[in-house]
Motif scaffolding. Sequence first.
Motif, PDB file in Angstrom:
ATOM      1  N   UNK A 105       0.763  -1.239   0.000  1.00 57.65           N
ATOM      2  CA  UNK A 105       0.000   0.000   0.000  1.00 57.65           C
ATOM      3  C   UNK A 105       0.792   1.286   0.000  1.00 57.65           C
ATOM      4  N   UNK A 106       2.137   1.230   0.062  1.00 57.86           N
ATOM      5  CA  UNK A 106       2.928   2.454  -0.012  1.00 57.86           C
ATOM      6  C   UNK A 106       2.992   2.925  -1.455  1.00 57.86           C
ATOM      7  N   UNK A 107       2.751   4.209  -1.688  1.00 58.64           N
ATOM      8  CA  UNK A 107       2.834   4.746  -3.054  1.00 58.64           C
ATOM      9  C   UNK A 107       4.294   4.903  -3.464  1.00 58.64           C
ATOM     10  N   UNK A 108       5.127   5.389  -2.559  1.00 57.56           N
ATOM     11  CA  UNK A 108       6.572   5.491  -2.787  1.00 57.56           C
ATOM     12  C   UNK A 108       7.188   4.211  -2.222  1.00 57.56           C
ATOM     13  N   UNK A 109       7.601   3.313  -3.098  1.00 50.87           N
ATOM     14  CA  UNK A 109       7.957   1.953  -2.679  1.00 50.87           C
ATOM     15  C   UNK A 109       9.464   1.793  -2.487  1.00 50.87           C
ATOM     16  N   UNK A 110       9.815   1.008  -1.461  1.00 53.94           N
ATOM     17  CA  UNK A 110      11.200   0.653  -1.168  1.00 53.94           C
ATOM     18  C   UNK A 110      11.285  -0.849  -0.937  1.00 53.94           C
ATOM     19  N   UNK A 111      12.461  -1.446  -1.146  1.00 53.87           N
ATOM     20  CA  UNK A 111      12.541  -2.913  -1.091  1.00 53.87           C
ATOM     21  C   UNK A 111      12.242  -3.492   0.292  1.00 53.87           C
ATOM     22  N   UNK A 112      11.581  -4.637   0.280  1.00 53.41           N
ATOM     23  CA  UNK A 112      11.451  -5.453   1.480  1.00 53.41           C
ATOM     24  C   UNK A 112      12.667  -6.367   1.506  1.00 53.41           C
ATOM     25  N   UNK A 113      13.630  -6.039   2.327  1.00 57.03           N
ATOM     26  CA  UNK A 113      14.919  -6.728   2.286  1.00 57.03           C
ATOM     27  C   UNK A 113      14.896  -8.090   2.967  1.00 57.03           C
ATOM     28  N   UNK A 114      13.750  -8.504   3.441  1.00 57.65           N
ATOM     29  CA  UNK A 114      13.609  -9.853   3.990  1.00 57.65           C
ATOM     30  C   UNK A 114      13.255 -10.875   2.914  1.00 57.65           C
ATOM     31  N   UNK A 115      13.128 -10.430   1.677  1.00 61.02           N
ATOM     32  CA  UNK A 115      12.758 -11.317   0.573  1.00 61.02           C
ATOM     33  C   UNK A 115      13.975 -11.597  -0.308  1.00 61.02           C
ATOM     34  N   UNK A 116      13.815 -12.447  -1.311  1.00 66.64           N
ATOM     35  CA  UNK A 116      14.874 -12.778  -2.256  1.00 66.64           C
ATOM     36  C   UNK A 116      15.351 -11.505  -2.955  1.00 66.64           C
ATOM     37  N   UNK A 117      16.654 -11.167  -2.866  1.00 69.53           N
ATOM     38  CA  UNK A 117      17.136  -9.914  -3.477  1.00 69.53           C
ATOM     39  C   UNK A 117      16.824  -9.782  -4.962  1.00 69.53           C
ATOM     40  N   UNK A 118      16.766 -10.905  -5.687  1.00 68.68           N
ATOM     41  CA  UNK A 118      16.446 -10.830  -7.121  1.00 68.68           C
ATOM     42  C   UNK A 118      15.041 -10.280  -7.324  1.00 68.68           C
ATOM     43  N   UNK A 119      14.153 -10.478  -6.344  1.00 69.54           N
ATOM     44  CA  UNK A 119      12.759 -10.066  -6.471  1.00 69.54           C
ATOM     45  C   UNK A 119      12.452  -8.772  -5.717  1.00 69.54           C
ATOM     46  N   UNK A 120      13.456  -8.128  -5.152  1.00 67.96           N
ATOM     47  CA  UNK A 120      13.202  -6.829  -4.516  1.00 67.96           C
ATOM     48  C   UNK A 120      12.612  -5.879  -5.552  1.00 67.96           C
ATOM     49  N   UNK A 121      11.645  -5.071  -5.146  1.00 69.62           N
ATOM     50  CA  UNK A 121      11.115  -4.056  -6.049  1.00 69.62           C
ATOM     51  C   UNK A 121      10.920  -2.748  -5.300  1.00 69.62           C
ATOM     52  N   UNK A 122      10.941  -1.670  -6.065  1.00 64.72           N
ATOM     53  CA  UNK A 122      10.842  -0.331  -5.486  1.00 64.72           C
ATOM     54  C   UNK A 122      10.468   0.664  -6.578  1.00 64.72           C
ATOM     55  N   UNK A 123      10.286   1.913  -6.220  1.00 61.26           N
ATOM     56  CA  UNK A 123      10.028   2.957  -7.218  1.00 61.26           C
ATOM     57  C   UNK A 123      11.357   3.365  -7.852  1.00 61.26           C
ATOM     58  N   UNK A 124      11.494   3.086  -9.144  1.00 58.24           N
ATOM     59  CA  UNK A 124      12.739   3.397  -9.845  1.00 58.24           C
ATOM     60  C   UNK A 124      12.785   4.819 -10.368  1.00 58.24           C
ATOM     61  N   UNK A 125      11.621   5.392 -10.698  1.00 55.13           N
ATOM     62  CA  UNK A 125      11.590   6.739 -11.274  1.00 55.13           C
ATOM     63  C   UNK A 125      10.209   7.348 -11.083  1.00 55.13           C
TER      64      UNK A 125
END
Length: 358
Positions: free
Chosen positions: A314-334
């Motif tokens: 639910x966050x609009x400005x997204x940052x990685x959940x670092x408890x997950x697989x690093x290959x699948x981390x996602x965040x707001x890139x631009x």
Amino acid sequence: MPAPVTFTSSVLEPYDRGAELGEHFRAEIAATVAAYRRLFAARAGSRTFDVDLWAGRAWESILDLAPLHAEEIAGIAAGAGRPVHEIAAINARTELLVAANPTGISECSSVVSLPEGRAPFAVQTWDWYHAMSDGWFHWRIPHPDGRVVETVTEFGMLGKIGVNGYGVGVMLNMLHHAHDAARVAEGTIGYPVHLLSRRILDEAQSFDDAWKIAQAPTSASTSLTVLDAEGTAATIELFPGGPGRLDPSDGLLVRTNHFVSPEGEAGCLAATLGTGSATRRAKLEQAFAAGPPASPEQVVTAMTDHDLTEDGAGAICAHPDRDTDPVLWHRTLATVALDVAGSRLDVRPDGPCGHRDS
């Protein structure tokens, strides 16, 4: 904070333009190919997924449905020194990710504002995999008649978010529909959604033109939110069996990652990914309940939101959940703002808060 890379093509013919880009960004394209191979494997998990088989299917589809863009992709491959099916896979990466695993991530929030007495504009957060944090650029593409297409896209990919010289802008939000799996089972790939976006940017002089272009058969669900300088805007919800359409209400159109049109909502699978999409849309609609925003800065301020729901979404400005697989981390890139009246875009790296990390 590094400035985004901007590249302006100096040639006009599709193959030559692609070759120029491929040669200029040879290392970056190689890195993109490698990153997506890792991502396809991670998304597939224990499933059997033959990347090269599906990349070949993507190339066949592009040759059939988008021959001009096939020329440009062939040029990129030649310039970058890569097999052409690898560049096809980048351009059909949404379709290949669906084939690897029809589930995905909840990402991207878009706002179109049609304020009375002011020029229309739009703002989007581009949320994607952390591995692609440095895998994108701002491409300026001149056309023979003097028009310029501006797009924020990935290295080797022909288009994504952008605006053209006719004052038509396009934004993308990934969707998930029950019909996607059926196309995967058939082993077919439709018109890649990122190439549809580029085709709209190349050809459309109005929203109506974009709507006609978007009738092409697709195999991966995505919403293309289109607006033009005359103030016509709507979301075109693409899915196998679609499309659907969602128009603005009281000068505002907010899009996240679930179907809203009557045509698509019955098969929507967004709830399988959690509550994030609905929460983000509700937050932005509430932020502008009194009326559409008057400036992109107002939208960016509203998008600087890090509040999570109980399921961690639910966050609009997204940052990685670092408890997950690093290959699948996602965040707001631009964060991208489109000025359709001026045929310009403004892109800022990272999320509305301006930081990579939370």
